[in-house]
Design an enzyme around this catalytic site. Structure first.
Site, PDB file in Angstrom:
ATOM      1  N   PHE A   1      10.180  36.700  43.600  1.00 43.33           N
ATOM      2  CA  PHE A   1       9.791  37.563  44.725  1.00 43.33           C
ATOM      3  C   PHE A   1      10.808  37.509  45.851  1.00 43.33           C
ATOM      4  CE2 PHE A   1       5.195  36.680  43.372  1.00 43.33           C
ATOM      5  CZ  PHE A   1       5.369  37.514  42.287  1.00 43.33           C
TER       6      PHE A   1
ATOM      7  N   TRP B   1       6.190  43.390  49.480  1.00 47.86           N
ATOM      8  CA  TRP B   1       7.070  42.237  49.647  1.00 47.86           C
ATOM      9  C   TRP B   1       7.134  41.411  48.364  1.00 47.86           C
ATOM     10  CZ3 TRP B   1       5.925  37.048  49.063  1.00 47.86           C
ATOM     11  CH2 TRP B   1       6.917  36.159  49.459  1.00 47.86           C
ATOM     12  N   HIS B   2       5.992  41.345  47.639  1.00 46.37           N
ATOM     13  CA  HIS B   2       5.951  40.515  46.439  1.00 46.37           C
ATOM     14  C   HIS B   2       6.871  41.018  45.347  1.00 46.37           C
ATOM     15  CE1 HIS B   2       2.460  38.737  48.339  1.00 46.37           C
ATOM     16  NE2 HIS B   2       2.620  37.723  47.527  1.00 46.37           N
ATOM     17  N   GLY B   3       7.133  42.302  45.333  1.00 44.06           N
ATOM     18  CA  GLY B   3       8.029  42.789  44.294  1.00 44.06           C
ATOM     19  C   GLY B   3       8.274  44.262  44.451  1.00 44.06           C
TER      20      GLY B   3
END
Lengths: 314, 485, 99
Positions: free
Chosen positions: B485, B329-331
């Site tokens: 993000f 999810w962060h990247g």
């Protein structure tokens, strides 16, 4: 009672911001150094009560001229009015225009960012206008004006550390510790720390700058002065792109006023040894060379400075 | 919203001055309807969002309307039908997120592993391909998804007004980077919204705002310029940069979260405290209870628990999968996936090996909590190395350096020490000094079992923080990390 | 799973009965001495992790023969709060002989 508590927020913020403002504008920050330098140059120019040559531009004028050399050769007082290119064309030009008296020659040596600009504004435009007591000078938008006003009260840890070091080491607040000569010249030379690379000029003078400079030529003339332009010395690339752009710039500037430059090199230097800390700032010895070049070019291109002409007036 | 950008505050001011003037005048003539407050808030949020990013605003507008009308429809149905509609909304929302955020990675990073993807695949792709993710989409998608699930489970299926829904998902302090709020926490505060500018709200709002400003502009931004991504061969520098990044990301993101909290509080809305002094943690479990709380609980409630269902014996496997997904999810890059998996693995390691280890340490060390803290913090720093390095080649090189004994040579150590020389070194030392003092003050509060940020929220300390922010704020603020993000 | 732990104390109310059961389970899972567990302290204090939290709820479901929210021990993070919630919300009754 509760509203009093909110008042303390306002007091804390306003008090500390004001202290920051005093520091930035009057004591130790870069803005104060610039403001003070400008003020001193205004005062030095006011002392000259005969027709003079005013050299204007950013630090690419300030750190590149030896006024005394020029004055000795030309027999006319020369004042170095170079300040900082970051104030942008729109602020730079009005900030020097007031110095023009009838018979003066305004020699403007703009760095390339001043010529390539699309709006005449740069990072220091808003704050410089405010510091010299002319907020909004150069048509700075309200948003930038407000932003810069707010920032004038924020010194930053970096600047405070630097001031702290100045105080400990040298016992004074000067940002650069840079005294001026009687003619406004810089007296120090800052060595470069980073590696050298040849700067490229990726486009030619903008339509905006041409228009603004044309207006400036008219304004100088209206005050009884004459505008002369010069390409700055630059440690730059000699590849085709840069050469073409600089040549096109020189051609466009020549349409506005007499423009001084070496047609062979276009004032692009290939010896980094001439330069101090930036691609424009010259070492003290090179400032003499640069001034001699300007003298020769002025004598060759501006009738008032032709050796015979100046003898005839005496 | 980007609180570090002046244009946010400028637009806010340009909106608020005329709006609240009209409101005041209208109130004195008894012409102001309370409902205008809700309209005003929605307008404020949407104008600020539009100012921040036009492209993102259009995407957001479409999603808001789709979600609102679908949820409304869902609430009129029961059982299986309602669940089907919910599934459709969630698939749509996640699909939008995937399209903007993961498409390029999926084609180049995943398909590209097996076959060669042509350089210009974007040109042949039926939809436009975005190289930059529209701001906020990662966060508001999660808030919208949670809202769908919570509405489905809600006992009373009361219909929700469009204006209330718009204010719920677009509330400007938190829309771009959280805290991700739940229906039960935010909706009651924002339904039929009224501005409540009490002296108390102002005071508490300014306290949180000052704390956030200090963390972001003084701590994070003064440390940021010293993080050197390109140092690969010197193990000391690799560790040191990862350490600085560890500090920076916390002060950056927690600072952002607290600014959001403060601004919301001025408006009379209480948001989740998104960070609880995470670097005081003495275990990775504890770290995840204290770090980005609203995201961790989101993954717990909408991924981990539903994915596992009744298969509770497989909990460890699902936990690992959840953490890997959370990393993703962060990247959209491998390093984030590795980072997530690394933390998942650490949790399992702690579970199965940590307890015997703790007993062992407890027997031989007088203050085992110091050992636990040091190991936890080091593990987090190592994790940050994965997190900060999106360039896979360089990441591998750095890891090789860390396991090469001679990369820890004395001359390399000398190179680290040389960083502290000169004026820049003093700035770094002072920033680190402030950062460590800050963390010690958090630790004191945690030890006393007080609220984590109590000391900083003390009336005079918070005013001092504001003063220090004005004096020490870096004049070249860096971007908020979590905006990517 | 049937509640098999033997208790020296006698539980008098359902809340207490659930508390006693939870203390025993926690002590088992985390290898602690039941006497050191304070029912008013957060469970995480004793090292309970997310996996323990869901499996414990699973065991509780088996024992009480009820379907419980999986987030029970997050929403009610102490033994005392969880036991009170269960009794209030689900009207749980526990036969003392079950313990």
């Amino acid at each position: 009672m509760k509203n009093k508590r909110l008042l303390t927020w306002v007091l804390v913020a306003a008090g500390i911001w004001s202290a920051g403002f005093v520091y930035n504008v009057f004591i130790g920050g870069y803005p104060s150094w610039l403001r003070e330098m400008y003020g001193r140059k205004v005062a030095l120019a006011a002392e000259i009560d005969q027709p003079k040559i005013i050299i204007a531009g950013g630090s690419g004028a300030h750190y590149t001229i030896n006024s005394e050399v020029m004055e000795a050769e030309l027999g006319v007082p020369v004042i170095n009015f170079g300040t900082n290119g970051g104030i942008g064309l729109n602020v730079l030009l009005p900030s020097v225009l007031d110095q023009v008296n009838p018979g003066d020659t305004m020699l403007l040596i703009p760095e390339y960012p001043l010529l390539l600009t699309d709006d005449g504004l740069d990072d220091l435009s808003a704050s410089f206008g405010m510091m010299i007591g002319r907020p909004g000078l150069g048509g700075v938008p309200a948003h930038d004006l407000a932003h810069n006003f707010l920032q004038l009260g924020v010194p930053s840890l970096q600047a405070l550390v630097r001031t702290g070091q100045d105080v400990v080491r040298e016992g004074r607040f000067d940002y650069y510790g840079d005294p001026l000569t009687q003619r406004g010249d810089a007296t120090i030379e800052i060595p470069r720390q980073a590696d050298w690379w040849k700067m490229r000029i990726r486009s030619q003078v903008s339509d905006y700058a041409v228009e603004r400079l044309q207006q400036f030529a008219d304004e100088v003339e209206a005050r009884g002065g004459t505008l002369v332009l010069s390409l700055p010395w630059l440690y730059g690339s000699t590849e085709e792109e840069t050469i073409n752009n600089v040549q096109a710039t020189a051609n466009a500037l020549s349409e506005i006023a007499v423009t001084l430059y070496d047609p062979e090199t276009l004032n692009i230097q290939t010896d980094s040894d001439l330069f101090a800390d930036t691609h424009y700032h010259l070492k003290i010895s090179a400032r003499v060379l640069r001034s001699q070049q300007l003298v020769e070019e002025l004598q060759a291109s501006v009738p008032a400075f032709q050796p015979t002409a100046s003898e005839a007036t005496q | 919203m980007n609180f570090s950008e002046f244009s946010f505050w400028w637009v806010l001011l340009l909106f608020c001055v005329p709006f609240f003037t009209v409101r005041m005048v209208a109130k004195s003539f008894n012409l102001w309807r309370p409902a205008f407050d809700a309209v005003g808030l929605a307008a404020m949020s949407l104008i600020l969002f539009l100012n921040a990013s036009r492209a993102s605003f259009i995407v957001f507008g479409v999603e808001i309307l789709f979600n609102y009308f679908m949820v409304k429809w869902m609430l009129t149905k029961e059982g299986k039908q309602a669940r089907l509609i919910a599934a459709a909304i969630i698939i749509f929302d996640v699909g939008v997120l995937a399209y903007f955020k993961y498409l390029t990675f999926f084609v180049e990073g995943v398909i590209g592993l097996g076959t060669t993807v042509p350089e210009n695949w974007e040109a042949g792709f039926p939809l436009p391909v975005f190289n930059q993710i529209p701001p906020g989409v990662s966060f508001y998608t999660f808030q919208m998804v949670a809202f769908v699930v919570d509405s489905l489970k809600a006992r009373r299926k009361k219909p929700i007004g469009l204006l209330d829904y718009v204010n719920f998902v677009s509330f400007f302090p938190q829309i771009v980077a959280g805290p991700i709020e739940r229906r039960s926490a935010l909706l009651p505060q924002i339904s039929s919204f009224r501005f409540k500018f009490t002296a108390e709200n102002w005071d508490w709002g300014l306290r949180w705002l000052s704390l956030g400003l200090f963390m972001k502009f003084v701590l994070a931004d003064n440390i940021a310029p010293y993080i050197q991504m390109d140092q690969v061969a010197n193990a000391w520098l690799v560790w040191f940069s990862a350490f600085l990044f560890t500090l920076r990301i916390y002060f950056d993101f927690a600072g952002y979260s607290f600014m959001a909290l403060g601004i919301a509080r001025v408006l009379g809305v209480k948001l989740t405290v998104n960070f609880l002094a995470p670097y005081t943690s003495q275990s990775i479990n504890e770290f995840w209870r204290r770090w980005h709380v609203s995201l961790s609980t989101w993954f717990r409630d909408y991924v981990f628990l539903p994915l596992m269902g009744s298969r509770k014996s497989l909990a460890p496997a699902f936990l690992f999968v959840t953490f890997t997904l959370s990393g993703f999810w962060h990247g959209a890059a491998w390093n984030f996936i590795i980072w997530g998996a690394y933390h998942g693995a650490l949790l399992l390691l702690l579970r199965y090996a940590g307890r015997p280890f703790n007993r062992f340490v407890g027997r031989y060390v007088a203050r085992p909590q110091i050992v636990s803290w040091a190991m936890t913090f080091s593990a987090v720093v190592l994790g940050c190395l994965f997190f900060m390095e999106t360039n896979s080649g360089r990441l591998v090189a750095k890891i090789k350096t860390l396991i090469t004994p001679w990369a820890y040579s004395p001359s390399n150590f000398g190179e680290l020490i040389a960083r502290f020389e000169g004026g820049g070194g003093i700035v770094l030392l002072l920033s680190l000094g402030l950062a460590i003092t800050f963390l010690l003050m958090e630790y004191w509060a945690v030890r006393q079992e007080r609220p984590e940020y109590e000391l900083f929220l003390h009336p005079w300390v918070s005013r001092a923080l504001l003063g220090m922010t004005i004096l020490f704020a870096a004049n070249a603020p860096s971007e908020f990390i979590y905006f990517d993000f | 799973m049937n509640p098999t732990a033997t208790q020296s104390q006698t539980a008098t109310s359902p809340v207490e009965a659930i508390q006693v059961w939870l203390v025993q389970q926690l002590a088992d899972v985390l290898s602690l001495d039941p006497a050191t567990i304070d029912v008013t302290q957060p469970l995480t204090r004793y090292g309970l992790d997310s996996i323990d939290a869901v499996t414990l709820v699973g065991d509780l479901e088996d024992w009480l023969d009820l379907e419980l929210p999986a987030t029970l021990l997050w929403d009610y993070p102490t033994i005392s709060k969880a036991a009170t919630y269960l009794v209030d919300e689900f009207e749980v009754t526990v036969d003392a002989s079950d313990l």
